[in-house]
Design an enzyme around this catalytic site. Structure first.
Site, PDB file in Angstrom:
ATOM      1  N   TYR A  84     -10.783   0.568  11.119  1.00  0.00           N
ATOM      2  CA  TYR A  84     -12.053   0.835  10.175  1.00  0.00           C
ATOM      3  C   TYR A  84     -12.249   0.152   9.004  1.00  0.00           C
ATOM      4  O   TYR A  84     -13.134   0.093   8.380  1.00  0.00           O
ATOM      5  CB  TYR A  84     -11.719   2.325   9.470  1.00  0.00           C
ATOM      6  CG  TYR A  84     -10.482   2.567   8.716  1.00  0.00           C
ATOM      7  CD1 TYR A  84     -10.477   2.165   7.750  1.00  0.00           C
ATOM      8  CD2 TYR A  84      -9.532   3.569   9.454  1.00  0.00           C
ATOM      9  CE1 TYR A  84      -9.243   2.646   7.001  1.00  0.00           C
ATOM     10  CE2 TYR A  84      -8.343   3.714   8.637  1.00  0.00           C
ATOM     11  CZ  TYR A  84      -8.015   3.254   7.243  1.00  0.00           C
ATOM     12  OH  TYR A  84      -7.097   3.411   6.679  1.00  0.00           O
ATOM     13  N   LYS A  85     -11.550  -0.954   8.658  1.00  0.00           N
ATOM     14  CA  LYS A  85     -11.509  -1.859   7.783  1.00  0.00           C
ATOM     15  C   LYS A  85     -12.500  -3.076   8.451  1.00  0.00           C
ATOM     16  O   LYS A  85     -13.513  -3.106   8.738  1.00  0.00           O
ATOM     17  CB  LYS A  85     -10.432  -2.458   7.056  1.00  0.00           C
ATOM     18  CG  LYS A  85      -9.604  -1.190   6.330  1.00  0.00           C
ATOM     19  CD  LYS A  85      -8.466  -1.618   5.956  1.00  0.00           C
ATOM     20  CE  LYS A  85      -7.941  -0.490   5.172  1.00  0.00           C
ATOM     21  NZ  LYS A  85      -6.533  -0.574   4.798  1.00  0.00           N
TER      22      LYS A  85
ATOM     23  N   ARG B 117     -12.063  -5.768  -6.862  1.00  0.00           N
ATOM     24  CA  ARG B 117     -11.948  -6.260  -5.436  1.00  0.00           C
ATOM     25  C   ARG B 117     -13.271  -6.387  -4.682  1.00  0.00           C
ATOM     26  O   ARG B 117     -13.990  -5.366  -4.599  1.00  0.00           O
ATOM     27  CB  ARG B 117     -10.795  -5.046  -4.764  1.00  0.00           C
ATOM     28  CG  ARG B 117     -10.368  -5.678  -3.656  1.00  0.00           C
ATOM     29  CD  ARG B 117      -9.303  -4.682  -2.981  1.00  0.00           C
ATOM     30  NE  ARG B 117      -9.941  -3.481  -2.530  1.00  0.00           N
ATOM     31  CZ  ARG B 117      -9.258  -2.722  -1.479  1.00  0.00           C
ATOM     32  NH1 ARG B 117      -8.067  -3.137  -1.154  1.00  0.00           N
ATOM     33  NH2 ARG B 117      -9.898  -1.543  -1.096  1.00  0.00           N
TER      34      ARG B 117
ATOM     35  N   PHE C  32       0.845  -1.201   0.091  1.00  0.00           N
ATOM     36  CA  PHE C  32       0.044   0.039  -0.089  1.00  0.00           C
ATOM     37  C   PHE C  32       0.952   1.287  -0.217  1.00  0.00           C
ATOM     38  O   PHE C  32       1.930   1.185   0.874  1.00  0.00           O
ATOM     39  CB  PHE C  32      -0.870   0.006   1.232  1.00  0.00           C
ATOM     40  CG  PHE C  32      -2.141   0.907   1.279  1.00  0.00           C
ATOM     41  CD1 PHE C  32      -3.244   0.705   0.808  1.00  0.00           C
ATOM     42  CD2 PHE C  32      -1.780   2.072   1.971  1.00  0.00           C
ATOM     43  CE1 PHE C  32      -4.383   1.454   0.509  1.00  0.00           C
ATOM     44  CE2 PHE C  32      -2.974   3.136   1.616  1.00  0.00           C
ATOM     45  CZ  PHE C  32      -4.280   2.899   1.083  1.00  0.00           C
TER      46      PHE C  32
ATOM     47  N   ASP D 174       2.359  -4.963   8.683  1.00  0.00           N
ATOM     48  CA  ASP D 174       1.187  -3.930   8.650  1.00  0.00           C
ATOM     49  C   ASP D 174      -0.017  -5.196   8.453  1.00  0.00           C
ATOM     50  O   ASP D 174      -0.068  -5.835   7.458  1.00  0.00           O
ATOM     51  CB  ASP D 174       1.308  -3.208   7.409  1.00  0.00           C
ATOM     52  CG  ASP D 174       0.153  -2.033   7.376  1.00  0.00           C
ATOM     53  OD1 ASP D 174      -0.830  -2.611   7.836  1.00  0.00           O
ATOM     54  OD2 ASP D 174       0.314  -1.276   6.363  1.00  0.00           O
TER      55      ASP D 174
HETATM   56  C1  PLP Z   1      -5.632   0.981   4.376  1.00  0.00           C
HETATM   57  C2  PLP Z   1      -4.192   0.723   4.750  1.00  0.00           C
HETATM   58  C3  PLP Z   1      -3.626   1.879   5.154  1.00  0.00           C
HETATM   59  C4  PLP Z   1      -4.198   3.009   5.593  1.00  0.00           C
HETATM   60  O1  PLP Z   1      -3.246   4.206   6.448  1.00  0.00           O
HETATM   61  P1  PLP Z   1      -3.851   5.195   7.062  1.00  0.00           P
HETATM   62  O2  PLP Z   1      -2.709   6.061   7.451  1.00  0.00           O
HETATM   63  O3  PLP Z   1      -4.600   4.643   8.351  1.00  0.00           O
HETATM   64  O4  PLP Z   1      -4.749   6.137   6.337  1.00  0.00           O
HETATM   65  C5  PLP Z   1      -2.015   1.741   5.294  1.00  0.00           C
HETATM   66  N1  PLP Z   1      -1.413   0.425   4.897  1.00  0.00           N
HETATM   67  C6  PLP Z   1      -2.086  -0.474   4.436  1.00  0.00           C
HETATM   68  C7  PLP Z   1      -1.375  -1.500   3.946  1.00  0.00           C
HETATM   69  C8  PLP Z   1      -3.523  -0.537   3.943  1.00  0.00           C
HETATM   70  O5  PLP Z   1      -4.283  -1.314   3.602  1.00  0.00           O
END
Ligand code: PLP
Length: 416
Positions: free
Chosen positions: A226-227, A375, A129, A201
């Site tokens: 939040y996921k 997805r 990400f 992560d």
């Molecule tokens: C959703 C997601 C994030 C989001 O990061 P925020 O700083 O909380 O907005 C980060 N890393 C991964 C792998 C994600 O899927």
């Protein structure tokens, strides 16, 4: 499966079926995007009312003590920790993944710099990400000590990339686009064997798949609420640091919430003993309070049951797409092997964006990720087997009739 009735039978036999009632989900909506933003637990609206009316309104400043606001990051951290194989007092709910990555990565580099200053490499994946990579890039620039971000293009390249100049591996357990899941234990072992620390992560793992951080002997972890944890839009993230690392160093965002005695108002920073030192400043209490409603639903089941249903849902989805949408230009990008699959399934289609917009217009909400990826997230707490059947039938109809070609489905919003 050839008949919707078979999906109905699976729902009748599903031990998690009753948990769908815990969520405020419109009956006509098939929601396959809980991997991006979970559905509100029904309890969240009442909890928000209490926090705003009774705690903030009546309690006012007293609520930092009387309503337990000050302790909330740690108390919720302990509740969440049970889902990811953490021990007591190893998790705090706070900040965002991006900010928590900055803290954990800084801490890891600092530990390694003291042990072996020749280690100057952070290993990650190009397909990670983007914010994870951006944070590493920002920290490298900030430290200005010749650190390097080494990115691999395929998980199979990781063993060769983790050489003896690597300080830390920063890997996302389940890939946000493909749904590929790494073997946390094996990769952590490999990192340790080469003298590196392993930072994980868990954005697409917490509440989605079984995670055993202490079992895997991992070094640091971050994730969001939040996921799959249904904490609400922008609800605070979490950071996990095992006991053995907590007091060995401090992180650079040395704000007053991480101080050993914040209300001594001392001019000198002294870090808290333990996980508290990973806090920084005042927390968004209204949002954070709602995280508990999502976590409480998980207390009614366990991650083994959640994982079992997740695999059954994703197995069925893959099977139905491949049988009922055969020859319609969909290419599976998610691993079939259970041990390598998270809780979402992705297919490539040359017009993925338009196809997803056509699905959403018909009440099937998934999402689209560049390039060409449709997805579909399967959150076992509220997704049913009939939802899987109905999604595939809708998808087939859209592809066969080419209704995705309507011009309105090509328009792009700011968030995809
Ligand atoms: C959703 C997601 C994030 C989001 O990061 P925020 O700083 O909380 O907005 C980060 N890393 C991964 C792998 C994600 O899927």
């Amino acid at each position: 499966m050839n008949d919707r009735k078979e999906a109905e039978a699976l729902d009748r036999a599903d031990p998690l079926a009753a948990l769908r009632d815990e969520f405020a989900l419109a009956p006509a909506t098939i929601y396959l995007d809980g991997n991006s933003l979970g559905v509100p637990p029904k309890a969240a609206a009442a909890r928000a009312q209490t926090v705003i009316g009774a705690e903030w309104g009546d309690g006012l400043i007293r609520s930092w003590n009387t309503a337990g606001w000050f302790a909330l990051p740690r108390r919720l951290g302990n509740k969440l920790g049970a889902l990811i194989g953490a021990a007591e007092d190893e998790v705090v709910v706070t900040d965002t993944i991006s900010v928590n990555l900055f803290k954990a990565l800084s801490a890891a580099l600092r530990v390694q710099n003291a042990r072996d200053p020749k280690r100057r490499v952070i290993v990650s994946e190009r397909s990670n990400f983007p914010t994870d990579l951006y944070i590493a890039q920002g920290l490298i620039e900030q430290l200005d000590r010749g650190y390097e971000l080494r990115l691999v293009d395929d998980p199979a390249e990781l063993p060769a990339a983790i050489t003896d100049d690597v300080a830390v591996t920063m890997i996302t357990h389940v890939n946000y686009r493909t749904g590929y899941m790494h073997d946390m234990r094996a990769l952590t072992e490999l990192a340790h064997a080469r003298g590196a620390l392993a930072l994980w992560d868990l954005a697409h793992s917490a509440g989605a798949v079984g995670v055993g951080l202490n079992d895997a002997n991992a070094d640091y972890a971050v994730g969001c609420t939040y996921k799959y944890l249904n904490g609400g839009p922008g609800s605070p993230a979490f950071i996990w640091v095992p006991k053995r690392h907590q007091n060995a160093f401090s992180q650079p965002l040395s704000g007053w919430w991480g101080h050993k005695k914040p209300f001594e108002m001392s001019p000198d920073y002294r870090p808290d003993d333990g996980i508290g030192r990973f806090l920084c400043g005042t927390q968004p209490i209204v949002s954070m309070a709602l995280v508990e409603c999502g976590l409480d639903v998980f207390l009614k089941t366990d991650m083994q049951a959640v994982r079992r249903k997740s695999l059954a849902l994703t197995d069925l989805f893959i099977e139905l797409v491949q049988t009922r949408c055969a020859g319609l230009n969909l290419t599976l990008v998610t691993p079939r092997e259970h041990a390598r699959r998270g809780s979402h399934v992705s297919f490539e289609h040359p017009h993925g964006y338009e196809v997803m917009q056509a699905l959403i217009a018909r009440g099937v909400i998934g999402d689209y990720r560049e390039p060409h990826v449709l997805r579909f997230g399967f959150t076992p707490l509220y997704v049913r087997f009939v939802d899987v059947w109905d999604t595939v039938e809708t998808l087939r109809d859209i592809l066969v009739t080419e209704s995705w070609r309507k011009p309105e489905f090509a328009a792009r919003g700011a968030v995809t």
